[in-house]
Scaffold this active site. Structure first.
Site, short mmCIF file in Angstrom:
data_model
loop_
_atom_site.label_atom_id
_atom_site.label_comp_id
_atom_site.label_asym_id
_atom_site.label_seq_id
_atom_site.Cartn_x
_atom_site.Cartn_y
_atom_site.Cartn_z
N GLU A 3 -4.20 1.37 -6.12
CA GLU A 3 -3.30 0.31 -6.55
C GLU A 3 -3.27 0.32 -8.07
O GLU A 3 -4.23 0.74 -8.72
CB GLU A 3 -3.78 -1.05 -6.01
CG GLU A 3 -2.70 -2.11 -5.95
CD GLU A 3 -1.49 -1.69 -5.14
OE1 GLU A 3 -0.50 -1.23 -5.78
OE2 GLU A 3 -1.52 -1.80 -3.91
N CYS A 52 0.87 -1.17 0.00
CA CYS A 52 0.00 0.00 0.00
C CYS A 52 0.91 1.21 0.00
O CYS A 52 1.62 1.47 0.97
CB CYS A 52 -0.90 0.01 1.23
SG CYS A 52 -1.93 1.51 1.36
#
Length: 233
Positions: free
Chosen positions: A106, A2
């Protein structure tokens, strides 16, 4: 991993959602939060017996570090082994935190290109990543630097096609134990570090502008005009 997320909920909503008090500067909205930035984090203060919303820098600096230069490599901690790895084991025992977020980003690799997506839960949010924090004292200035990392785990069915890892998202009924407000064994804590149910997540394509940390504006979180929602709410 992340490496980018959005936390744009106002401070008043964060205070209500997490039953916390604001310590330090009230957080400004971030639509493209990035490593090495100062961001809002929830910690429990056992002496005051209250949750506190405080600004910490993203990128953990272990207490034993000689300098903070390795922080950029410590933005994430893998759930597998987090309780044993030297950089994280002390924080796992004593300094766990919640990192509020509204969505995270993402990139999906497709035909040689990287396509950015926003990912969020179907709750009313904001939600919380499982995090760890540390305090590091600069030996040259005696000033304290407070930093955090976000724990990651295997991706779920909703996000696996985009990336094989995802941040650990903790539901509200686990916040107290994770923060240390109530007793939890190491095994119980490790059991929390699992992927969030895919059927309760939303995924949508966003603008490639999110790829630059210089861009931080509300429309970044919007679906790209040419984007196709995956598992939309």
């Amino acid at each position: 991993m992340c490496g980018r997320f959005a936390i744009h909920s106002p401070a008043s909503l964060l205070v209500d959602r997490f039953s916390a008090t604001v310590h330090g500067d009230a957080p400004a909205p971030r639509y493209n939060a990035a490593p090495m930035q100062t961001l809002p984090v929830i910690r429990f203060n056992p002496e005051a017996k209250e949750r506190r919303l405080s600004p910490l820098r993203w990128g953990l600096v272990p207490v034993w570090s000689k300098d903070p230069t390795g922080a950029a490599k410590m933005i994430n901690a893998r759930a597998e082994g987090v309780a044993e790895r030297p950089a994280f084991r002390s924080a796992f025992k004593k300094r766990r935190c919640l990192v509020p977020f509204d969505a995270y980003y993402e990139w999906r690799k497709l035909d040689g290109a990287k396509i950015p997506h926003a990912i969020a839960t179907d709750s009313n949010g904001p939600d919380a990543f499982a995090g760890l924090w540390e305090g590091w004292k600069d030996p040259a200035t005696d000033e304290w630097l407070h930093t955090f990392t976000i724990i990651t785990t295997e991706a779920n069915d909703a996000t696996r096609d985009i990336h094989d890892r995802m941040p650990v998202i903790l539901p509200p009924d686990r916040w107290s134990a994770w923060l240390g407000e109530e007793e939890a064994s190491p095994d119980e804590l490790r059991a929390m570090l699992v992927s969030y149910p895919g059927e309760h997540m939303r995924v949508w394509q966003v603008s490639k502008d999110v790829g630059s940390v210089r861009n931080d504006r509300p429309d970044l979180i919007n679906a790209a005009e040419s984007g196709q929602a995956i598992n939309p709410a």
